[in-house]
Every structure is written in C-alpha cells, then in structure tokens.
Design an enzyme around this catalytic site. Sequence first.
Site, PDB file in Angstrom:
ATOM      1  N   THR A 195      37.275  35.089  46.119  1.00  0.00           N
ATOM      2  CA  THR A 195      36.405  35.233  44.566  1.00  0.00           C
ATOM      3  C   THR A 195      35.490  34.173  45.836  1.00  0.00           C
ATOM      4  OG1 THR A 195      37.174  33.859  42.832  1.00  0.00           O
ATOM      5  CG2 THR A 195      38.481  36.132  42.678  1.00  0.00           C
ATOM      6  N   CYS A 196      34.631  33.649  44.636  1.00  0.00           N
ATOM      7  CA  CYS A 196      33.563  32.822  45.091  1.00  0.00           C
ATOM      8  C   CYS A 196      34.273  31.278  44.816  1.00  0.00           C
ATOM      9  CB  CYS A 196      32.124  32.672  43.648  1.00  0.00           C
ATOM     10  SG  CYS A 196      32.447  32.895  41.496  1.00  0.00           S
ATOM     11  N   ASN A 197      35.483  31.695  43.748  1.00  0.00           N
ATOM     12  CA  ASN A 197      35.915  30.115  44.035  1.00  0.00           C
ATOM     13  C   ASN A 197      37.171  30.039  44.113  1.00  0.00           C
ATOM     14  OD1 ASN A 197      33.831  28.913  41.835  1.00  0.00           O
ATOM     15  ND2 ASN A 197      34.803  30.715  39.921  1.00  0.00           N
ATOM     16  N   GLU A 207      38.169  32.700  32.557  1.00  0.00           N
ATOM     17  CA  GLU A 207      37.669  33.249  31.947  1.00  0.00           C
ATOM     18  C   GLU A 207      38.115  34.971  31.946  1.00  0.00           C
ATOM     19  OE1 GLU A 207      36.941  35.169  35.094  1.00  0.00           O
ATOM     20  OE2 GLU A 207      37.482  33.190  36.508  1.00  0.00           O
ATOM     21  N   ILE A 244      26.773  40.223  37.417  1.00  0.00           N
ATOM     22  CA  ILE A 244      25.911  40.597  37.239  1.00  0.00           C
ATOM     23  C   ILE A 244      25.813  41.252  36.130  1.00  0.00           C
ATOM     24  CG2 ILE A 244      24.090  42.109  38.377  1.00  0.00           C
ATOM     25  CD1 ILE A 244      23.919  39.122  38.828  1.00  0.00           C
TER      26      ILE A 244
END
EC number: 1.2.1.70
Length: 415
Positions: A49-51, A111, A191
């Site tokens: 993921t982005c993290n 989250e 998004i």
Amino acid sequence: MTLLALGINHNTATLDVREKVAFSPAELEVALCALRESGLAEEVAILSTCNRTEIYCETGAEAQHLLVWLAEHKAASAQELQHAHYARWGDDAARHMMAVASGLDSLVLGEPQILGQMKSCYAVAREAGVLGRGLHDAFQRVFAVAKRVRSETAIGENPVSVAYAAVSLAQQIFSDLKQDTALLIGAGETIELVARHLKNQGIKKLIVANRTLENAHALAKEFAAEAILLADIPEYLPTADIVISSTASQLPLLGKGAVEVALKKRKHKPMFMVDIAVPRDIEPQVGDLADVYLFTVDDLKEVIDENKKSREEAAKTARTIIDEGVERYQLDQRALSAVELVKDFRQQTEAVRDQEVQKALNALRSGADPEELLLTLSRNLTNKFMHQPTTALKRASSEGREQLLQDFKSLFGLD
C-alpha cells in the site's frame, strides 16, 4: 516452517524508501511466484500500500535472506532496507497481521481501507497458487479478529483517513470550498473517499481523470463530476484549485513544466496538491513552485495525529481482542501440528499394512491355507505396530522417564 511477517512501513521508512519497494497490482503475481520458486518460502502473500510493503510467508529461511530477495527483486538498496525493516515470527507475526488488518498499525488509527487491502493481498496469493494450509488459516484468523474489532469497538467511528486528512488540509488553505474546482486523478477507493468528503464539504465542481474513461465515468456518475482521460489533464489543470492524485502508476503523471504552464494560465492563482500515491504521481520539484502547496502522504501525518485521540480508547479494547485472537491462533497451530502428526502416523501404519497384506496375497496365490494366513497376517501386523512403541517404552523406563510412561497410559486408555 514458521509464519514470518517482514516489511517496512510509514513508521520505519521514508516515502523515498517505501516507493522503491512498492508493488503495483500487475507486479504482484510475478513477485509471489518468483519468491516461492526461489525456495525461500513455501507459502507467501505480499501486501503493498502507500504506507507499507509487507511479506507474509511460511518459511524455514532467515529473515535476512528474504530481505535480500526483496532488495534484489525491486533493485533497491539492501542497506536502506536493513535499517528500515522489521521481522515478526510465529505468534508475533500473527499479532502484527491482526493489528494491521484492524487498522491499529495504520498511519490513520482505525482506518477501514486496510482490511480490504489485506483481503485483496490474500485473494491475489490464492489466485497465484502460493497459499497453503498454514498461511490460509492465519489469514482467516486475522480476518475474524478484524471483523470483531470493527463490530465491537468504536475504532471506525468519526471517519479519519488519508482521504479525510487531504480534504481537511484543503479546507485550511481554502476556507470555503464552495467556489473551488477539484481535479481527482485516479478512480480507486481512496479517490472515491476524497470525492465523497469533497462533496460533503460542498465543492463547486469535481473532475475525475483516469487511464480508462469507463472507470472515470463510473466514479463521476456517482458524484455528478466530469470524467476525463489522463491525457486530458493539461487541458483541465488550469481550472483546478485542488489536485489530489492516487494511482498505481510507476511513473509521475504531473511534472513541473505542466504545472508551470497551468499556473501561467491561472495568472498564478494558488493551487493545492496532495499526492497520495506511492510511487509518487506528482514530481517533487512541483513543490518548489511559489504558487503551489504540494503535500505527500507523509505530510498528512500531522493532520491525522490530531484525530487519533478519539480512537485511542477503542484501540485499547481492540488490542484485547487481538490478544484473544493470538491465543486462538496458537490453538489453531497446535491443532494443525496434531493433524500433521496423525497424517504421518496414518501413512506409516498404512505402509506397514500394505506390505503385510501384499505378503499374504502372494502366499494365498501360492496355495497357503487361508485360515493360517489370517492368523499370520494379524500376528505380523500386531508385532509391527507394537515394535516401535515397545522399544521406546523400554528405553523410557530404563531412563526413569515416568511422565512418558504415564502419557502412554493416558494415550491408549490403559489403567
């Protein structure tokens, strides 16, 4: 084989390091098969993921060997990963996976998107044929714990996410979004959340850009937005007060030159940009422009920290649920060990049976007396099955291992 969770995340590695080992969806299946074929892991799944990028596997290899594989596969610096990585084994690995899936290890505490990403990670590994009983069972226990955390705590209340933080930051710069236009690049879950938050804040106009117009239209329809292709971005960029990007592109989509042209057409009216993607969609040099406020996922941390407090009490309860989940995982593993032992024992006894039955059949074909054969067969089977346990018992008795003798009595119901 032991369960291993190895990786880097937002707490241990900078964005520069994380994007070097990020996997696009198209890369995952190839990477999974390559890792298993390397002989370093029997079962494997990769979460990217982005993290975070994390490898979950059943392995007998050292964590260091898997770290070197990751560095070589992604052409990244092994030294950088050495300083930034973590490795969790066995119960600790299961605990880590449960914390990740429950949102307790996320940049945004609690989250919800991470559970879906974890399920996708599992599904991709299953489709690639690189899951076995051990990793499958671990994931099922992880999902059960994450479901309990969601249903039994308030960890998911008061929506706080990277998407929410991005919109909150936009509100700090443009106090009233009702006069602004937002260009959203990508059409994925993040998004979609950004679009929902912007709509709730009364954004004047939304434009959704995506590689395929079909996906852009699907999102645009839900939020009364305009759908465009990525190739159309230069035309629409001058109208955008807010630009938020989150795609799986391996190369930047917005460069400094394109933004400079847009600023001139805007007469240098400020633009707010958030790049949520890893690797980045917007060239870092764009942030050098005087009229651009460019933020990355790492920059959102301060905004997110302010919203963590409301979820920390729920996190305490969630950790108790995870503790219980780890205990259940331990029981699962013990049961699995018993299953494997029974399987091996059955294979051994069936091999002895097949051998003795074949001897009896050969003797029968040679004209031996059937009644005598049955007695011989039963005697041979008894002797063969008794030999190993009897030898072990005699040895235990001579060594004074009373507990083994008592366990034997209990196992076979002997008074």
